[in-house]
Write an enzyme that holds these catalytic residues in place. Structure first.
Site, PDB file in Angstrom:
ATOM      1  N   GLY A 111      15.497  -1.401  -3.452  1.00  0.00           N
ATOM      2  CA  GLY A 111      16.329  -1.018  -2.310  1.00  0.00           C
ATOM      3  C   GLY A 111      16.215  -2.068  -1.221  1.00  0.00           C
ATOM      4  N   GLY A 167     -15.813  -7.957   0.116  1.00  0.00           N
ATOM      5  CA  GLY A 167     -15.372  -6.932   1.066  1.00  0.00           C
ATOM      6  C   GLY A 167     -16.072  -5.608   0.830  1.00  0.00           C
ATOM      7  N   ILE A 198     -12.395   0.441  -0.239  1.00  0.00           N
ATOM      8  CA  ILE A 198     -12.010   0.171  -1.629  1.00  0.00           C
ATOM      9  C   ILE A 198     -13.123  -0.580  -2.363  1.00  0.00           C
ATOM     10  CG2 ILE A 198     -10.347  -1.096  -3.064  1.00  0.00           C
ATOM     11  CD1 ILE A 198      -8.197  -0.368  -0.978  1.00  0.00           C
ATOM     12  N   ARG A 213      -5.490  -4.832   2.781  1.00  0.00           N
ATOM     13  CA  ARG A 213      -4.118  -4.798   2.260  1.00  0.00           C
ATOM     14  C   ARG A 213      -3.157  -5.267   3.340  1.00  0.00           C
ATOM     15  NH1 ARG A 213      -3.608  -2.175  -2.416  1.00  0.00           N
ATOM     16  NH2 ARG A 213      -1.497  -1.463  -1.976  1.00  0.00           N
ATOM     17  N   HIS A 253     -22.807  31.962   3.449  1.00  0.00           N
ATOM     18  CA  HIS A 253     -24.141  31.512   3.024  1.00  0.00           C
ATOM     19  C   HIS A 253     -24.323  31.783   1.539  1.00  0.00           C
ATOM     20  CE1 HIS A 253     -28.391  30.621   3.081  1.00  0.00           C
ATOM     21  NE2 HIS A 253     -28.576  31.741   2.384  1.00  0.00           N
TER      22      HIS A 253
HETATM   23  P1  FAD Z   1       2.738   2.946  -1.295  1.00  0.00           P
HETATM   24  O1  FAD Z   1       1.917   4.013  -1.888  1.00  0.00           O
HETATM   25  O2  FAD Z   1       2.283   1.544  -1.428  1.00  0.00           O
HETATM   26  O3  FAD Z   1       4.191   3.101  -1.913  1.00  0.00           O
HETATM   27  C1  FAD Z   1       5.248   2.250  -1.608  1.00  0.00           C
HETATM   28  C2  FAD Z   1       6.241   2.266  -2.753  1.00  0.00           C
HETATM   29  O4  FAD Z   1       7.420   1.593  -2.339  1.00  0.00           O
HETATM   30  C3  FAD Z   1       5.764   1.555  -4.011  1.00  0.00           C
HETATM   31  O5  FAD Z   1       6.016   2.357  -5.131  1.00  0.00           O
HETATM   32  C4  FAD Z   1       6.602   0.286  -4.050  1.00  0.00           C
HETATM   33  O6  FAD Z   1       6.853  -0.158  -5.372  1.00  0.00           O
HETATM   34  C5  FAD Z   1       7.882   0.782  -3.396  1.00  0.00           C
HETATM   35  N1  FAD Z   1       8.711  -0.278  -2.815  1.00  0.00           N
HETATM   36  C6  FAD Z   1       8.358  -1.208  -1.904  1.00  0.00           C
HETATM   37  N2  FAD Z   1       9.417  -1.956  -1.547  1.00  0.00           N
HETATM   38  C7  FAD Z   1      10.460  -1.480  -2.256  1.00  0.00           C
HETATM   39  C8  FAD Z   1      11.833  -1.834  -2.336  1.00  0.00           C
HETATM   40  N3  FAD Z   1      12.344  -2.786  -1.562  1.00  0.00           N
HETATM   41  N4  FAD Z   1      12.635  -1.141  -3.183  1.00  0.00           N
HETATM   42  C9  FAD Z   1      12.134  -0.145  -3.958  1.00  0.00           C
HETATM   43  N5  FAD Z   1      10.852   0.242  -3.908  1.00  0.00           N
HETATM   44  C10 FAD Z   1      10.032  -0.421  -3.071  1.00  0.00           C
HETATM   45  N6  FAD Z   1      -5.703   6.403   0.760  1.00  0.00           N
HETATM   46  C11 FAD Z   1      -6.186   7.627   0.997  1.00  0.00           C
HETATM   47  O7  FAD Z   1      -5.707   8.304   1.906  1.00  0.00           O
HETATM   48  N7  FAD Z   1      -7.208   8.153   0.249  1.00  0.00           N
HETATM   49  C12 FAD Z   1      -7.778   7.451  -0.756  1.00  0.00           C
HETATM   50  O8  FAD Z   1      -8.685   7.947  -1.420  1.00  0.00           O
HETATM   51  C13 FAD Z   1      -7.288   6.151  -1.038  1.00  0.00           C
HETATM   52  N8  FAD Z   1      -7.829   5.427  -2.042  1.00  0.00           N
HETATM   53  C14 FAD Z   1      -7.297   4.193  -2.324  1.00  0.00           C
HETATM   54  C15 FAD Z   1      -7.866   3.472  -3.357  1.00  0.00           C
HETATM   55  C16 FAD Z   1      -7.352   2.229  -3.689  1.00  0.00           C
HETATM   56  C17 FAD Z   1      -7.956   1.445  -4.827  1.00  0.00           C
HETATM   57  C18 FAD Z   1      -6.229   1.707  -2.960  1.00  0.00           C
HETATM   58  C19 FAD Z   1      -5.624   0.381  -3.316  1.00  0.00           C
HETATM   59  C20 FAD Z   1      -5.681   2.421  -1.916  1.00  0.00           C
HETATM   60  C21 FAD Z   1      -6.214   3.672  -1.583  1.00  0.00           C
HETATM   61  N9  FAD Z   1      -5.698   4.431  -0.512  1.00  0.00           N
HETATM   62  C22 FAD Z   1      -6.220   5.657  -0.247  1.00  0.00           C
HETATM   63  C23 FAD Z   1      -4.586   3.940   0.310  1.00  0.00           C
HETATM   64  C24 FAD Z   1      -3.279   4.581  -0.125  1.00  0.00           C
HETATM   65  O9  FAD Z   1      -3.040   4.270  -1.479  1.00  0.00           O
HETATM   66  C25 FAD Z   1      -2.139   4.097   0.741  1.00  0.00           C
HETATM   67  O10 FAD Z   1      -2.446   4.327   2.098  1.00  0.00           O
HETATM   68  C26 FAD Z   1      -0.852   4.822   0.410  1.00  0.00           C
HETATM   69  O11 FAD Z   1      -0.499   4.622  -0.940  1.00  0.00           O
HETATM   70  C27 FAD Z   1       0.296   4.350   1.311  1.00  0.00           C
HETATM   71  O12 FAD Z   1       1.431   5.073   1.013  1.00  0.00           O
HETATM   72  P2  FAD Z   1       2.885   4.460   1.222  1.00  0.00           P
HETATM   73  O13 FAD Z   1       3.827   5.504   0.734  1.00  0.00           O
HETATM   74  O14 FAD Z   1       3.025   3.964   2.593  1.00  0.00           O
HETATM   75  O15 FAD Z   1       2.968   3.165   0.273  1.00  0.00           O
HETATM   76  P1  AMP Z   2     -10.978  -3.058   4.246  1.00  0.00           P
HETATM   77  O1  AMP Z   2      -9.999  -3.721   5.180  1.00  0.00           O
HETATM   78  O2  AMP Z   2     -11.563  -1.777   4.734  1.00  0.00           O
HETATM   79  O3  AMP Z   2     -10.440  -2.944   2.844  1.00  0.00           O
HETATM   80  O4  AMP Z   2     -12.221  -4.052   4.152  1.00  0.00           O
HETATM   81  C1  AMP Z   2     -12.114  -5.404   3.780  1.00  0.00           C
HETATM   82  C2  AMP Z   2     -13.416  -6.084   4.143  1.00  0.00           C
HETATM   83  O5  AMP Z   2     -13.425  -7.410   3.604  1.00  0.00           O
HETATM   84  C3  AMP Z   2     -13.624  -6.249   5.654  1.00  0.00           C
HETATM   85  O6  AMP Z   2     -14.828  -5.607   6.004  1.00  0.00           O
HETATM   86  C4  AMP Z   2     -13.704  -7.765   5.864  1.00  0.00           C
HETATM   87  O7  AMP Z   2     -14.666  -8.117   6.842  1.00  0.00           O
HETATM   88  C5  AMP Z   2     -14.135  -8.283   4.487  1.00  0.00           C
HETATM   89  N1  AMP Z   2     -13.770  -9.681   4.236  1.00  0.00           N
HETATM   90  C6  AMP Z   2     -12.597 -10.298   4.491  1.00  0.00           C
HETATM   91  N2  AMP Z   2     -12.621 -11.612   4.114  1.00  0.00           N
HETATM   92  C7  AMP Z   2     -13.868 -11.852   3.596  1.00  0.00           C
HETATM   93  C8  AMP Z   2     -14.542 -12.997   3.027  1.00  0.00           C
HETATM   94  N3  AMP Z   2     -13.944 -14.198   2.898  1.00  0.00           N
HETATM   95  N4  AMP Z   2     -15.827 -12.846   2.610  1.00  0.00           N
HETATM   96  C9  AMP Z   2     -16.450 -11.653   2.706  1.00  0.00           C
HETATM   97  N5  AMP Z   2     -15.882 -10.554   3.237  1.00  0.00           N
HETATM   98  C10 AMP Z   2     -14.598 -10.623   3.675  1.00  0.00           C
END
Ligand code: FAD
Ligand code: AMP
Length: 475
Positions: free
Chosen positions: A122, A188, A192, A279, A451
């Site tokens: 999109g 980091g 995550i 991210r 409790h």
């Molecule tokens: P996303 O989930 O990233 O979804 C965006 C969607 O939009 C995707 O499917 C993408 O393909 C689609 N998209 C983008 N641009 C376009 C386009 N132009 N056209 C069509 N589709 C498109 N958060 C928590 O709250 N609890 C957790 O335990 C947690 N654990 C996590 C663990 C990991 C390993 C990671 C990586 C993240 C985790 N997060 C967690 C963060 C969480 O995943 C994100 O905050 C959340 O997914 C954000 O939601 P969103 O809808 O904004 O984006």
């Molecule tokens: P988060 O944003 O919670 O996923 O955490 C990412 C973490 O990576 C932060 O605590 C940063 O300080 C750390 N970080 C970023 N760049 C580096 C690097 N080059 N070496 C070690 N740690 C890093």
């Protein structure tokens, strides 16, 4: 003739799919466009959260926690199992199946709510038109009265350690490993990095986490961070603070990771390196240059408190806008925006968004840390209660950690609740409700808690704020 909808959402992650459903619940016609493709080549709704984030990580944390407990705790309960074995292929099959069920569930929810789920790309054009390019077939222009951008985020790639998807991997790659790396590096020590480090450490990897900052979990309350650091150390996670990674390069089967700390330059060798340094908002090809959307200096779509962009009728929510990158934050923004479009009052209370880290013990908090309250100059009081003194925690063999409540001295309002311990991610819900209702410490003190329950620790911590804890000596 082009199709038209009241609301078109771009992105079907937890922000976008919830916004589309809520809009449909208001009787509006809604479409939700998503292009996510899994590693098996199949498209799926649910975004990062369901496919490569929250859900698969929690699936693996649960499997590996059970494995760990079977090895180390069962004996204490009198359970004799003999050697406990982990079959990685089965563990990964279960993870994939949970993801499939939940992402398929969104397609079902779209159908039930009459949301048009569109698979493809999109792109916002001027005049609230959206160019939709399906996976196969020609692009079409869809007209919308309102557009919601919910494009999410992507892992940050370090120039000094570029992903090769084989040995230097991102969080998604780390969730789908099919074998346990003997030596695992994590760049980091954020949420995550710690969750993924825990998963593979429990399975036998020797895990080294390199974190550039000197403070462990800088965003958490210091007391909680201290307990957590000690627990992770006990578990064998080697977390090096003040260690800035300067370069990583693959050499045959190994990755050499160079880092600097106050003692100088060092390097370690690992079999896999997870780069988990945060991210970035993902807005690639999300809107045309003339669509009127503004990005800030970090690439986030600029929005106001109500997620309105500068273009009337165009909103942005979730990870692609300011605020914590959390699924529930994005979902609540989706609900708010759909309600606002429907003409209802709506808001998101950004002050009480819970944060949870699903390690063992879990870490969860809401509201302000003690450091933040102190810096604000407000007079405050604190109370804490250790899980060591909780009957339920003892029965669960999970006594590490504590609950800490921070309240204002003048009007007794609860300002922050911080938990490190069993089921912290569940326990925090009570604190979130309390803060949402601007509860006083006395409100929590006078609330009856079952409790024996872990929630009694929250109750006792609230009592401890006024030196009235009953099951632990007051300080
Ligand atoms: P996303 O989930 O990233 O979804 C965006 C969607 O939009 C995707 O499917 C993408 O393909 C689609 N998209 C983008 N641009 C376009 C386009 N132009 N056209 C069509 N589709 C498109 N958060 C928590 O709250 N609890 C957790 O335990 C947690 N654990 C996590 C663990 C990991 C390993 C990671 C990586 C993240 C985790 N997060 C967690 C963060 C969480 O995943 C994100 O905050 C959340 O997914 C954000 O939601 P969103 O809808 O904004 O984006
Ligand atoms: P988060 O944003 O919670 O996923 O955490 C990412 C973490 O990576 C932060 O605590 C940063 O300080 C750390 N970080 C970023 N760049 C580096 C690097 N080059 N070496 C070690 N740690 C890093």
């Amino acid at each position: 003739m082009s199709r038209s909808f009241d609301v078109v959402v771009i992105g079907a992650g937890p922000a976008g799919y919830i916004a589309a459903i809520r809009a449909a619940q208001h009787g509006m016609t809604a479409a939700c466009i998503d292009e996510w493709k899994n590693k098996d080549g199949k498209n799926a709704f649910g975004g990062t959260c369901l496919n490569a984030g929250c859900i698969p990580s929690k699936a693996l944390l649960e499997s590996t926690e059970l494995y760990h407990r079977a090895q180390h705790e069962f004996k204490k309960h009198g359970i004799r199992t003999g050697d406990v074995e982990m079959n990685i292929a089965d563990m990964q099959k279960r993870r994939a199946s949970i993801v499939r069920q939940l992402t398929g569930g969104i397609a079902g929810l779209f159908k039930a709510n009459k949301v048009e789920g569109l698979v493809g790309h999109g792109k916002l054009l001027p005049g609230k038109k959206v160019e939709f390019t399906p996976v196969s077939g020609d692009a079409e222009i869809i007209e919308a009265k309102h557009v919601i951008l919910a494009a999410g985020s992507a892992p940050i790639e370090l120039g000094i350690a570029p992903f090769d998807d084989e040995r230097i991997i991102d969080s998604w790659g780390a969730l789908e490993l099919d074998a346990v790396p003997e030596r695992l590096g994590v760049v980091g020590a954020g949420v995550i990095g710690l969750e993924l480090g825990s998963v593979w450490s429990r399975l036998g990897s020797k895990v080294t986490v390199l974190e550039a900052l000197d403070d462990f979990l800088f965003m958490a309350d210091r007391d909680v961070a201290k307990v957590a650091a000690a627990e992770f150390k006990k578990q064998g996670l080697d977390i090096k603070l003040g260690a800035k990674v300067t370069r990583a390069s693959t050499d045959g089967d190994a990755v050499t990771v160079a880092y600097e700390d106050e003692d100088g330059a060092h390097s370690i060798e690992v079999d896999k390196l997870i780069v988990a340094v945060g991210r970035r908002p993902y807005t690639d090809d999300l809107f045309s240059d003339d669509a009127g959307i503004q990005l800030d200096e970090r690439g986030f779509v600029v929005v106001d408190e109500e997620c309105r962009t500068r273009v009337k009728g165009v909103y942005a929510i979730g990870d692609c806008v300011r605020g914590p990158m959390l699924a529930h934050k994005g979902s609540e923004e989706g609900v708010m925006v759909a309600d606002l479009i429907a003409g209802e009052f709506a808001e998101v209370n950004y002050d009480v968004i819970p944060s949870v880290i699903y390690t063992a013990p879990e870490i969860a908090w809401t509201g302000k840390t003690e450091e933040e309250v102190r810096d604000s100059g407000r007079a405050y009081k604190t109370g804490s209660f250790p899980f060591m003194a909780s009957g339920r925690a003892k029965a669960m063999e999970q006594t590490s950690g504590m609950v800490k409540v921070i309240s204002s001295q003048d009007d007794d309002e609860i300002l922050g609740v911080h938990i490190v311990g069993p089921m912290a991610g569940e326990l925090i819900a009570e604190a979130v409700v309390a803060l949402e209702f601007s509860a006083s410490t006395e409100d929590l003190q006078r609330t009856i808690h079952a409790h024996p329950s872990l929630a009694e620790a929250v109750h006792e911590a609230a009592l401890a704020v006024d030196k009235k804890a009953l099951n632990f000596p007051n300080k």
